[in-house]
Design a protein around this motif. Structure first.
Motif, PDB file in Angstrom:
ATOM      1  N   GLY A  11       0.804  -1.219   0.000  1.00  0.00           N
ATOM      2  CA  GLY A  11       0.000   0.000   0.000  1.00  0.00           C
ATOM      3  C   GLY A  11       0.835   1.264   0.000  1.00  0.00           C
ATOM      4  N   ASN A  12       1.777   1.363  -0.927  1.00  0.00           N
ATOM      5  CA  ASN A  12       2.627   2.545  -1.044  1.00  0.00           C
ATOM      6  C   ASN A  12       1.990   3.584  -1.952  1.00  0.00           C
ATOM      7  N   THR A  13       2.506   4.791  -1.941  1.00  0.00           N
ATOM      8  CA  THR A  13       1.902   5.875  -2.713  1.00  0.00           C
ATOM      9  C   THR A  13       1.901   5.593  -4.210  1.00  0.00           C
ATOM     10  N   GLU A  14       2.808   4.754  -4.668  1.00  0.00           N
ATOM     11  CA  GLU A  14       2.834   4.398  -6.094  1.00  0.00           C
ATOM     12  C   GLU A  14       1.571   3.666  -6.533  1.00  0.00           C
ATOM     13  N   ASP A  15       0.820   3.126  -5.575  1.00  0.00           N
ATOM     14  CA  ASP A  15      -0.432   2.449  -5.919  1.00  0.00           C
ATOM     15  C   ASP A  15      -1.413   3.396  -6.599  1.00  0.00           C
ATOM     16  N   LEU A  16      -1.335   4.685  -6.294  1.00  0.00           N
ATOM     17  CA  LEU A  16      -2.255   5.642  -6.908  1.00  0.00           C
ATOM     18  C   LEU A  16      -2.124   5.601  -8.427  1.00  0.00           C
ATOM     19  N   ARG A  17      -0.916   5.618  -8.911  1.00  0.00           N
ATOM     20  CA  ARG A  17      -0.678   5.579 -10.355  1.00  0.00           C
ATOM     21  C   ARG A  17      -0.867   4.166 -10.899  1.00  0.00           C
ATOM     22  N   GLY A  36      -1.721  -1.130  10.038  1.00  0.00           N
ATOM     23  CA  GLY A  36      -1.031  -0.289  11.018  1.00  0.00           C
ATOM     24  C   GLY A  36      -0.016   0.656  10.424  1.00  0.00           C
ATOM     25  N   ARG A  37       0.106   0.655   9.089  1.00  0.00           N
ATOM     26  CA  ARG A  37       1.122   1.500   8.460  1.00  0.00           C
ATOM     27  C   ARG A  37       0.551   2.378   7.354  1.00  0.00           C
ATOM     28  N   LEU A  38      -0.777   2.497   7.287  1.00  0.00           N
ATOM     29  CA  LEU A  38      -1.398   3.245   6.198  1.00  0.00           C
ATOM     30  C   LEU A  38      -1.387   4.745   6.482  1.00  0.00           C
ATOM     31  N   SER A  39      -0.182   5.302   6.468  1.00  0.00           N
ATOM     32  CA  SER A  39       0.027   6.730   6.692  1.00  0.00           C
ATOM     33  C   SER A  39       1.272   7.180   5.941  1.00  0.00           C
ATOM     34  N   PHE A  40       1.206   8.344   5.326  1.00  0.00           N
ATOM     35  CA  PHE A  40       2.364   8.901   4.617  1.00  0.00           C
ATOM     36  C   PHE A  40       3.539   9.115   5.561  1.00  0.00           C
ATOM     37  N   ALA A  41       3.233   9.248   6.855  1.00  0.00           N
ATOM     38  CA  ALA A  41       4.296   9.434   7.849  1.00  0.00           C
ATOM     39  C   ALA A  41       5.116   8.166   8.058  1.00  0.00           C
ATOM     40  N   ASP A  42       4.593   7.036   7.596  1.00  0.00           N
ATOM     41  CA  ASP A  42       5.321   5.774   7.697  1.00  0.00           C
ATOM     42  C   ASP A  42       6.122   5.579   6.407  1.00  0.00           C
ATOM     43  N   TRP A  43       7.431   5.666   6.491  1.00  0.00           N
ATOM     44  CA  TRP A  43       8.262   5.599   5.297  1.00  0.00           C
ATOM     45  C   TRP A  43       9.599   4.946   5.610  1.00  0.00           C
ATOM     46  N   TRP A  44      10.311   4.583   4.564  1.00  0.00           N
ATOM     47  CA  TRP A  44      11.665   4.054   4.703  1.00  0.00           C
ATOM     48  C   TRP A  44      12.453   4.378   3.440  1.00  0.00           C
ATOM     49  N   ASN A  49      18.282   8.409  -3.022  1.00  0.00           N
ATOM     50  CA  ASN A  49      17.483   9.447  -3.678  1.00  0.00           C
ATOM     51  C   ASN A  49      15.975   9.256  -3.559  1.00  0.00           C
ATOM     52  N   GLN A  50      15.543   8.144  -3.005  1.00  0.00           N
ATOM     53  CA  GLN A  50      14.108   7.879  -2.987  1.00  0.00           C
ATOM     54  C   GLN A  50      13.668   7.289  -1.658  1.00  0.00           C
ATOM     55  N   ALA A  51      12.576   7.853  -1.127  1.00  0.00           N
ATOM     56  CA  ALA A  51      11.930   7.299   0.066  1.00  0.00           C
ATOM     57  C   ALA A  51      10.629   6.630  -0.342  1.00  0.00           C
ATOM     58  N   VAL A  52      10.313   5.525   0.296  1.00  0.00           N
ATOM     59  CA  VAL A  52       9.063   4.810   0.051  1.00  0.00           C
ATOM     60  C   VAL A  52       8.072   5.192   1.141  1.00  0.00           C
ATOM     61  N   HIS A  53       6.965   5.802   0.750  1.00  0.00           N
ATOM     62  CA  HIS A  53       5.933   6.226   1.696  1.00  0.00           C
ATOM     63  C   HIS A  53       4.706   5.340   1.541  1.00  0.00           C
ATOM     64  N   HIS A  54       4.028   5.111   2.655  1.00  0.00           N
ATOM     65  CA  HIS A  54       2.744   4.433   2.607  1.00  0.00           C
ATOM     66  C   HIS A  54       1.646   5.455   2.340  1.00  0.00           C
ATOM     67  N   LEU A  55       0.516   4.957   1.872  1.00  0.00           N
ATOM     68  CA  LEU A  55      -0.620   5.810   1.555  1.00  0.00           C
ATOM     69  C   LEU A  55      -1.273   6.383   2.807  1.00  0.00           C
ATOM     70  N   ASN A  56      -1.818   7.586   2.690  1.00  0.00           N
ATOM     71  CA  ASN A  56      -2.790   8.073   3.663  1.00  0.00           C
ATOM     72  C   ASN A  56      -4.135   7.458   3.274  1.00  0.00           C
ATOM     73  N   LEU A 181       1.067 -12.413 -11.271  1.00  0.00           N
ATOM     74  CA  LEU A 181       2.200 -11.495 -11.180  1.00  0.00           C
ATOM     75  C   LEU A 181       2.141 -10.759  -9.852  1.00  0.00           C
ATOM     76  N   TRP A 182       3.289 -10.647  -9.181  1.00  0.00           N
ATOM     77  CA  TRP A 182       3.300 -10.006  -7.877  1.00  0.00           C
ATOM     78  C   TRP A 182       4.411  -8.963  -7.810  1.00  0.00           C
ATOM     79  N   GLY A 183       4.390  -8.184  -6.743  1.00  0.00           N
ATOM     80  CA  GLY A 183       5.445  -7.200  -6.547  1.00  0.00           C
ATOM     81  C   GLY A 183       4.975  -6.036  -5.689  1.00  0.00           C
ATOM     82  N   HIS A 184       5.668  -4.915  -5.858  1.00  0.00           N
ATOM     83  CA  HIS A 184       5.410  -3.700  -5.078  1.00  0.00           C
ATOM     84  C   HIS A 184       5.435  -2.504  -6.015  1.00  0.00           C
ATOM     85  N   GLY A 185       4.553  -1.564  -5.778  1.00  0.00           N
ATOM     86  CA  GLY A 185       4.545  -0.364  -6.597  1.00  0.00           C
ATOM     87  C   GLY A 185       5.846   0.408  -6.539  1.00  0.00           C
ATOM     88  N   TYR A 186       6.528   0.366  -5.408  1.00  0.00           N
ATOM     89  CA  TYR A 186       7.755   1.159  -5.261  1.00  0.00           C
ATOM     90  C   TYR A 186       8.901   0.637  -6.127  1.00  0.00           C
TER      91      TYR A 186
END
Length: 231
Positions: A11-17, A36-44, A49-56, A181-186
């Protein structure tokens, strides 16, 4: 019966696109979320050059409409390393929160880090989960013998994905085949990553002999066709 499904984690912000792109091509997926991590404040940090943020999550409650929302533990923990009470807490609270937030049943799961054992699978079955995806790509189109140990075909951003997609679409219409097919938006970091994904979607979309399904729908289709399928 040829079935195509996508299984996407975190559920990262890349899911929007990514969801917008999937919807445009008429593709369906299952999105495994950590409630428990569905917040933009939760990131790594992914790299320098790139941070992975979870969705609000409250900002886009309809994002996954037409798709499936599924569990991934409350806080993305390796369940095999937790005591039984804590593991059950991670599974159950994630399920309950996601059902309340998205208003749909949560009966699917993806194992964080792909880690599972008999005790974890029993916990899932006890909570009514019918399918759970591993992180071990099979490279095949065989239906799972056990949907709580569902090995996907490959990651959607892998070097093998395009070739496997070509193989899948060339299979005879009446053949039993499951392309998961599986993976992560990030994983879609550069513009060429998104372009490659769009080419993959274009190859797979709009096929009259392909059933486009979520993982939950896939389980129902395979079960209805006969037990856990021919594979």
């Amino acid at each position: 019966m040829k079935i195509l499904t996508f299984s996407l984690d975190d559920g990262n912000t890349e899911d929007l696109r990514l969801v917008e792109q999937m919807n445009r091509y008429g593709l369906k997926g299952t999105f495994h979320l950590n409630a428990g991590r569905l917040s933009f404040a939760d990131w790594w940090p992914l790299n320098e050059n790139q941070a992975v943020h979870h969705l609000n999550a409250l900002s886009c409650p309809e994002l996954y409409a037409g798709h499936e929302v599924a569990g991934h533990t409350l806080t993305h923990k390796d369940l095999t390393r937790l005591d039984p009470e804590t593991a059950c807490n991670e599974i159950a609270l994630d399920q309950l929160f996601l059902q309340a937030l998205y208003g749909m049943p949560v009966t699917g799961f993806a194992y964080p880090y792909g880690a599972h054992n008999a005790a974890v699978r029993q916990m899932l079955a006890g909570r009514g989960f019918t399918h759970a995806r591993t992180a071990r790509s099979s490279g095949s189109f065989v239906w799972p013998a056990d949907f709580l140990q569902w090995d996907p075909t490959c990651t959607f951003n892998s070097a093998q994905a395009a070739g496997l997609a070509e193989q899948f679409v060339r299979l005879p219409a009446g053949e039993d085949a499951l392309f998961c097919l599986w993976g992560h938006g990030y994983e879609l970091v550069a513009p060429e990553d998104w372009e490659k994904t769009e080419r993959l979607f274009d190859c797979l979309a709009g096929r009259e002999d392909v059933v486009y399904a979520t993982m939950r729908e896939t389980v129902r289709l395979c079960t209805r066709a006969g037990s856990s399928g021919p594979g």
